[in-house]
Motif scaffolding. Structure first.
Motif, PDB file in Angstrom:
ATOM      1  N   SER A  67      -5.906  43.567  37.019  1.00 20.12           N
ATOM      2  CA  SER A  67      -4.975  43.101  36.117  1.00 20.12           C
ATOM      3  C   SER A  67      -5.676  43.293  34.554  1.00 20.12           C
ATOM      4  O   SER A  67      -5.175  43.791  33.678  1.00 20.12           O
ATOM      5  CB  SER A  67      -4.646  41.570  36.078  1.00 20.12           C
ATOM      6  OG  SER A  67      -3.904  41.559  37.572  1.00 20.12           O
ATOM      7  N   GLN A 115       3.645  40.890  37.095  1.00 20.72           N
ATOM      8  CA  GLN A 115       3.891  40.368  38.599  1.00 20.72           C
ATOM      9  C   GLN A 115       5.048  39.682  38.864  1.00 20.72           C
ATOM     10  O   GLN A 115       5.863  39.988  39.842  1.00 20.72           O
ATOM     11  CB  GLN A 115       2.716  39.558  38.585  1.00 20.72           C
ATOM     12  CG  GLN A 115       2.301  38.991  40.144  1.00 20.72           C
ATOM     13  CD  GLN A 115       0.891  38.394  40.526  1.00 20.72           C
ATOM     14  OE1 GLN A 115       0.196  38.488  39.439  1.00 20.72           O
ATOM     15  NE2 GLN A 115       0.959  38.002  41.582  1.00 20.72           N
ATOM     16  N   ASP A 196       1.821  45.538  37.341  1.00 22.42           N
ATOM     17  CA  ASP A 196       0.986  44.600  37.889  1.00 22.42           C
ATOM     18  C   ASP A 196       1.655  43.778  39.065  1.00 22.42           C
ATOM     19  O   ASP A 196       2.399  42.802  38.990  1.00 22.42           O
ATOM     20  CB  ASP A 196       0.380  43.472  36.761  1.00 22.42           C
ATOM     21  CG  ASP A 196      -0.800  42.878  37.346  1.00 22.42           C
ATOM     22  OD1 ASP A 196      -1.011  43.036  38.288  1.00 22.42           O
ATOM     23  OD2 ASP A 196      -1.228  42.049  36.550  1.00 22.42           O
ATOM     24  N   GLU A 197       1.216  44.069  40.315  1.00 25.87           N
ATOM     25  CA  GLU A 197       1.814  43.570  41.722  1.00 25.87           C
ATOM     26  C   GLU A 197       3.432  43.497  41.628  1.00 25.87           C
ATOM     27  O   GLU A 197       3.773  42.342  41.441  1.00 25.87           O
ATOM     28  CB  GLU A 197       1.080  42.259  41.861  1.00 25.87           C
ATOM     29  CG  GLU A 197      -0.385  42.538  42.056  1.00 25.87           C
ATOM     30  CD  GLU A 197      -1.044  41.178  42.368  1.00 25.87           C
ATOM     31  OE1 GLU A 197      -0.498  40.471  43.173  1.00 25.87           O
ATOM     32  OE2 GLU A 197      -2.152  40.805  41.890  1.00 25.87           O
ATOM     33  N   SER A 200       5.117  41.497  44.350  1.00 27.79           N
ATOM     34  CA  SER A 200       4.339  40.358  45.206  1.00 27.79           C
ATOM     35  C   SER A 200       5.347  39.110  45.224  1.00 27.79           C
ATOM     36  O   SER A 200       5.330  38.319  46.047  1.00 27.79           O
ATOM     37  CB  SER A 200       3.051  39.811  44.466  1.00 27.79           C
ATOM     38  OG  SER A 200       3.455  39.520  43.126  1.00 27.79           O
TER      39      SER A 200
END
Ligand SMILES: Nc1ncnc2c1ncn2[C@@H]1O[C@H](COP(=O)(O)OP(=O)(O)OP(=O)(O)O)[C@@H](O)[C@H]1O
Ligand SMILES: [Mg+2]
Lengths: 275, 429
Positions: A67, A115, A196-197, A200
């Motif tokens: 990140s 995220q 970023d992810e 998730s």
């Protein structure tokens, strides 16, 4: 020189840049880049190039600095106090860590998806229209609507929600919210999209939808995605970088990384022996 | 299973008894429960003390605001009827004539000096007729509790001392009390000018303190480097200023707004009054003083509200390329608005009940006219209450109680407004 010129040599929409041979497609160039939170070195001497119109995946165990690296590319780290860097990152040939770099402009060209889906507590329409409005991209009301429609169609939300754009964005499902966040970024006409992810917080079906979206977007954008999901990296990315304790251990075509990794560390990680 | 096979890292008694009364059962509950019970009792008692304190406050106020009043008259009002019209139904002009006929020159002059007869309302004139001509005289007042419990005894005693007096139950808080001007006669006096004075003063306070407080909070939260020494010094000072006694602000207001800025605060620059007639003891000075008083609170409350805005919102906005100001304007401020408004109303609630600083700034005691704007002389509710409670006559204590009820009602409606605004402007995250 502004970031508009340095990133968008081609103007607003991403057009073909030069020939298709490797060097011309290298969009992000990272040179001996190190990054510090206070005295803690989170990134150590990174060297890599990221290509245009490709999905680049970054994998590695938690806390290895993925990140941090992503946020270094659009200088979101600037909002954290007490950080320091060494080396350089060049986007389209221009260093983004110059004294005269306009960060707001850079962040428009290098968009970011976070995220956790973080839509604004406003209507679906206002979420997407915010970028064009504040950046001064849109002319009149009709133009804003058109840009919003285009961005929403790209992520497949126009078909689902086109008639309910005044509904609050926070009432959407997490998967829809994340696609809305991607649409919001697309509406600002970036050239590079950092994720970023992005999956998730999502269920498998929504995850597949985002993955398909990434593949389609890769035809026009440069995408860098951080993921903890090995299958995802293998499915969506053209190149993969493996981070370990702030260092880039291995970087290359995804196929090579997953089938014949050069480093023992990489092999152990992707086979789940180390994490 | 033999002991040798057990995992040595798993400890504990293997055959711990499960039930009370079993051999080896250890009671570790009773003591804890007793302790929990004691704390619970303590909490209940604390709450009760609070409720009792609040209840006795309300009782005290209500007790004085309602009760029996014994009234004696010198002249029978029926004898004053003109042309078959009862005294209470006479028009203003008739009442004025009546006053001119019946009053002594001297008395008439004092009344005309206060406000000319022609300019007075019917109600006002009727009041004067009743006190001066009819000679309405309050010969006794009783608090609510006494009035209810000892009515018989009161009646008996009154029959003995004032056989002609009439005993009536009076609510001192009545519509006329809200709409009449202040008067030396407690039976006729009202809180109109004090209410208006309070509202005007608060308006000035809000107009000054709200934008200043929010702006300072935005700077401290969104711009200033928090780890800078200077920022920390400023922050500490603001926190400490919130606790400075209000009278100190009064002295500051007196020096700055009343004396130093007199040409400005007196309105002389607008009306062209000379410096000799200019008077800085105006609503503007009072409002500015109260604004200074609540500014630290306003800043701290706004800071809290701004700090509560999730960072993900700012990240999203910055990530799109918005500037700091665009982010603040489009996302931080709207999200912080409910908190900011609640904070504002809390600080205003504090300002509306302040007395000490306004005494210092120079609230007027005798105001017989509505304030007409920020440059008027003023009185405010708490000052009015303070003055009335310091009078010896029981009637003044009763109208002070009624004025306290008015003040409480204003505070309650402010708080209700805070809740309403917060619910209206709330956004979910
Ligand atoms: N704001 C910060 N201040 C100080 N240290 C930080 C900060 N953010 C991250 N770090 C540290 O930098 C290192 C890298 O963090 P980073 O968030 O980049 O890891 P990551 O690879 O993204 O991890 P994850 O997969 O869990 O998201 C970690 O050791 C972390 O503790
Ligand atoms: Mg991370």
């Amino acid at each position: 020189m502004s970031a508009a010129e340095l990133v968008g040599m081609s103007g607003s929409m991403p057009e073909s840049v030069g020939s298709s041979d490797g060097a011309a497609d290298d969009l992000i160039l990272v040179q001996d880049f190190s990054f510090y939170y206070g005295a803690f070195r989170a990134l150590e001497n990174l060297n890599l190039t990221v290509r245009d119109r490709e999905v680049t995946a970054l994998i590695g165990p938690s806390g290895c600095g993925k990140s941090t690296f992503l946020r270094a590319i659009n200088r979101m780290n600037d909002t954290i106090r007490g950080v320091r860097y060494e080396g350089d990152i060049r986007v389209a040939g221009q260093s983004i860590y110059q004294a005269d770099t306009d960060v707001a402009d850079l962040r428009q060209r290098v968009g970011m998806v976070f995220q956790r889906p973080n839509p604004f507590p406003q209507s679906i329409f206002d979420n997407v229209a915010y970028g064009p409005r504040v950046l001064g991209l849109a002319g009149d009301k009709a133009d804003v609507s058109e840009r919003t429609r285009l961005a929403l169609s790209q992520v497949g939300l126009w078909e689902e929600l086109g008639d309910r754009l005044d509904r609050p964005a926070l009432a959407l499902s997490p998967g829809q919210q994340q696609r809305l966040c991607i649409a919001r970024t697309l509406a600002t006409e970036p050239r590079i999209i950092l994720m970023d992810e992005p999956c998730s917080a999502l269920d498998p079906v929504a995850t597949l939808a985002i993955e398909g979206l990434m593949r389609r977007l890769a035809e026009r954008y440069c995408i860098v995605v951080v993921t903890h999901n090995m299958q995802q990296a293998a499915r969506v990315s053209d190149r993969t970088g493996f981070f370990w304790l702030g260092r880039l251990v291995e970087f290359g075509p995804t196929n090579d990384i997953f089938t014949l990794p050069q480093e023992k560390l990489t092999e152990d990680y992707i086979t789940g022996r180390r994490g | 299973m033999s002991a040798a096979q057990r995992d040595p890292s798993v400890t504990g008694r293997p055959e711990a008894p499960l039930l009370r009364g079993q051999e080896g059962y250890s009671d570790n509950v009773t003591g804890r429960k007793r302790q929990a019970r004691r704390w619970e009792l303590l909490f209940i008692v604390s709450t009760l003390v609070g409720i009792v304190a609040l209840g006795s406050l309300l009782y005290n106020v209500l007790d004085s605001a309602y009760g029996l009043v014994a009234i004696d008259v010198k002249v029978d009002p029926a004898s004053l009827a003109r042309g078959g019209v009862a005294l209470e139904a006479l028009p203003a002009s008739e009442l004025a004539t009546l006053l001119r006929e019946k009053l002594k020159k001297r008395d008439l002059k004092t009344i005309e000096k206060e406000q000319p007869l022609a300019a007075r309302s019917t109600e006002d004139l009727l009041g004067i007729v009743q006190t001066k001509v009819v000679g309405v005289d309050v010969v006794g007042t009783w608090v609510l509790s006494g009035s209810l419990l000892r009515r018989r005894a009161i009646e008996a005693e009154l029959a003995r001392t004032h056989p002609n007096a009439t005993l009536t139950f009076k609510s001192w808080l009545r519509p006329a009390f809200l709409s009449s001007q202040q008067s030396p006669d407690p039976m006729r006096s009202g809180v109109r000018s004090a209410i208006l004075g309070s509202l005007w003063t608060i308006l000035v306070t809000i107009v000054v303190a709200l934008p200043l407080g929010v702006a300072a909070a935005v700077y401290l939260e969104e711009y200033a480097a928090k780890d800078r020494r200077l920022t920390q010094v400023i922050q500490t000072n603001i926190n400490n200023l919130a606790g400075v006694p209000s009278i100190i602000y009064g002295m500051l207001g007196l020096t700055i707004f009343v004396r130093l800025l007199e040409p400005l605060t007196s309105g002389a620059w607008l009306t062209g009054a000379t410096s000799a007639t200019a008077n800085g003891r105006t609503i503007l000075s009072a409002g500015l003083t109260l604004a200074l008083l609540v500014l630290p609170l306003q800043i701290i409350n706004s800071q809290e509200a701004i700090r509560a805005v999730p960072g993900s919102l700012r990240q999203a906005s910055y990530g799109l390329g918005a500037t700091r100001w665009q982010t603040i304007w489009a996302h931080v401020l709207p999200s912080a608005l409910p908190g900011v408004l609640t904070g504002t109303i809390l600080s205003v609630s504090r300002a509306i009940g302040e007395t000490a600083p306004l005494v210092v700034v120079g609230a007027s005691t005798a105001i017989f006219q509505d304030p007409s704007g920020p440059f008027s002389k003023f009185t405010v509710l708490p000052i009015q209450i303070y003055q009335w409670t310091s009078r010896p006559q029981a009637e003044f204590r009763s109208i002070a109680a009624a004025a306290i009820l008015v003040l409480l009602a204003m505070l309650l409606s402010l708080n209700a407004a805070a809740v309403f605004l917060r619910n209206r402007t709330q956004v979910r995250h």
